[in-house]
Design an enzyme around this catalytic site. Structure first.
Site, PDB file in Angstrom:
ATOM      1  CE  LYS A  34      21.648  11.249  13.220  1.00 26.16           C
ATOM      2  NZ  LYS A  34      22.519  10.955  14.370  1.00 26.16           N
ATOM      3  CG  LEU A  62      32.514  11.378  13.106  1.00 32.28           C
ATOM      4  CD1 LEU A  62      33.870  11.692  12.458  1.00 32.28           C
ATOM      5  CD2 LEU A  62      32.571  10.004  13.785  1.00 32.28           C
ATOM      6  CE  LYS A  63      25.074  14.374  18.359  1.00 27.32           C
ATOM      7  NZ  LYS A  63      24.496  13.530  17.308  1.00 27.32           N
ATOM      8  CG  LEU A  64      34.410  15.404  14.857  1.00 25.10           C
ATOM      9  CD1 LEU A  64      35.038  15.790  13.521  1.00 25.10           C
ATOM     10  CD2 LEU A  64      35.183  14.279  15.523  1.00 25.10           C
ATOM     11  CB  ILE A  67      42.957  20.042  20.227  1.00 24.27           C
ATOM     12  CG1 ILE A  67      43.532  18.713  19.749  1.00 24.27           C
ATOM     13  CG2 ILE A  67      42.964  20.149  21.746  1.00 24.27           C
ATOM     14  CD1 ILE A  67      45.025  18.578  20.013  1.00 24.27           C
ATOM     15  N   PRO A  68      41.794  21.415  17.545  1.00 29.38           N
ATOM     16  CG  PRO A  68      41.938  23.695  17.015  1.00 29.38           C
ATOM     17  CD  PRO A  68      42.109  22.739  18.164  1.00 29.38           C
ATOM     18  CG  ASN A  69      46.749  18.070  14.952  1.00 32.59           C
ATOM     19  OD1 ASN A  69      46.983  18.313  13.769  1.00 32.59           O
ATOM     20  ND2 ASN A  69      47.244  17.027  15.590  1.00 32.59           N
ATOM     21  N   GLY A 209      14.701   8.850  12.844  1.00 36.49           N
ATOM     22  CA  GLY A 209      15.295   7.610  13.322  1.00 36.49           C
ATOM     23  C   GLY A 209      14.232   6.592  13.639  1.00 36.49           C
ATOM     24  NE  ARG A 210      14.131   7.295  19.105  1.00 34.78           N
ATOM     25  CZ  ARG A 210      14.168   8.021  20.205  1.00 34.78           C
ATOM     26  NH1 ARG A 210      14.152   7.425  21.387  1.00 34.78           N
ATOM     27  NH2 ARG A 210      14.210   9.324  20.146  1.00 34.78           N
TER      28      ARG A 210
END
Ligand code: C5P
Length: 231
Positions: A34, A62-64, A67-69, A209-210
Site C-alpha cells: 500500500k 488516495l482516499k479520494l 468532485i466526480p470529474n 504497516g508499522r
C-alpha cells in the site's frame, strides 16, 4: 487466494529510499504494497511504476473525496500507473464512487475500494462532525452505499468486518487496516484486531504497516502476521 496476497504491507515512509529498502528486504515474502499520500507526495509516481514493474500489486490509498470529474481523473491516473486498488471516500456519496467505478472499467485490474469510517474514529469523533450514530452503524450505511455505487470492496476495521458480511457482494473485497499482532499495543487504532480475527470476521485482505516496517526484523514480523492468519 494465496496467503501472500492476503497481506498488504503499508509503505508509510517519507522518502523513496526507506520504502525501497524495506521492499528489497522483504523480497518475495510480500506481493501487495500500500502506498499512501505521504510516500506518493514524497517519492512521486516513479516508485509505484517500479513496484508494478517488479511484479508487485500496488494499493494506491488516495482516499479520494472530490468532485466526480476530479475523482475520475485521479482514478485514470492511478490506472495508468498500473495499480491494482485505489480508495475513494464513501462519505462523498454515490456520485463520486460511481465516477471512480466507471473510470476504473478502462483498467481491468483496477479495483475501487470505498472507505467507510477510518479506524481511528470513535463515536464521539462522529458526533463532532454531526453524525449521530455509532461508527458501526455508519460503516454499514456507507458500505451499502458503496455496494450500490458498484465499488469492488470496502475498507473496514477488523471489528466491523463481521457486520459487513452479506452487505458487499460475494466477490467483493473487505480490506482491514488497524491490524496488530496478538499482544501488540494498538497505537493509533481505536478499533483494532489481530490478522486472524480480521480474516475470521470475513476480511479478504489485511493491511499491516508499522508492525512489519518498523520491526527490527521485518521478514520475521511478516511471518508472524502470516502465522497468525494461518492459525
Ligand atoms: O498502524 P499501521 O502502521 O499498521 O497502519 C497501516 C495503514 O493502515 C496506514 O497506512 C493507515 O492508512 C491504515 N490505518 C487506518 N486506521 C488506523 C491506523 C492505520 O486506516 N487507525
Amino acid at each position: 487466494m494465496e496467503p501472500n496476497s492476503r497481506i498488504i504491507v503499508a509503505l508509510d515512509f517519507d522518502n523513496r529510499r526507506a520504502a525501497e529498502e524495506i521492499v528489497d528486504r522483504i523480497g518475495e515474502e510480500c506481493r501487495v504494497y500500500k502506498v499512501g499520500l505521504e510516500l506518493l507526495t514524497a517519492a512521486g509516481p516513479d516508485l509505484i511504476e517500479r513496484l508494478v514493474a517488479m511484479g508487485k500489486d500496488v494499493f494506491l490509498d488516495l482516499k479520494l473525496f472530490e468532485i466526480p470529474n476530479s475523482v475520475a481523473g485521479a482514478v485514470r491516473a492511478a490506472g495508468a500507473l498500473g495499480v491494482s486498488m485505489v480508495t475513494v471516500h464513501s462519505t462523498g456519496g454515490t456520485g463520486i464512487m460511481a465516477a471512480a467505478v466507471a473510470t476504473a472499467r478502462d483498467f481491468p485490474r483496477l479495483r475501487v475500494l470505498a472507505l467507510t469510517v477510518v479506524t481511528s474514529m470513535t463515536g464521539s469523533d462522529l458526533a463532532d462532525i454531526g453524525v449521530e450514530v455509532s461508527p458501526q452503524a455508519q460503516v454499514l450505511r456507507l458500505a451499502r452505499l458503496a455496494e450500490g455505487a458498484g465499488c469492488h470492496g470496502v475498507i473496514a476495521s477488523p471489528q466491523e468486518a463481521a457486520r459487513l458480511r452479506g452487505v458487499p457482494g460475494p466477490d467483493s473485497l473487505i480490506v482491514t487496516p488497524g491490524v496488530t499482532l496478538p499482544g501488540e499495543s494498538p497505537a493509533g487504532h481505536a478499533r483494532s484486531g489481530t490478522p486472524r480475527a480480521a480474516i475470521t470476521a470475513g476480511a479478504s485482505h489485511v493491511v499491516v504497516g508499522r508492525t512489519v516496517t518498523r520491526a527490527a526484523d521485518p521478514v520475521a514480523a511478516l511471518r508472524l502476521v502470516r502465522a497468525d492468519l494461518d492459525r
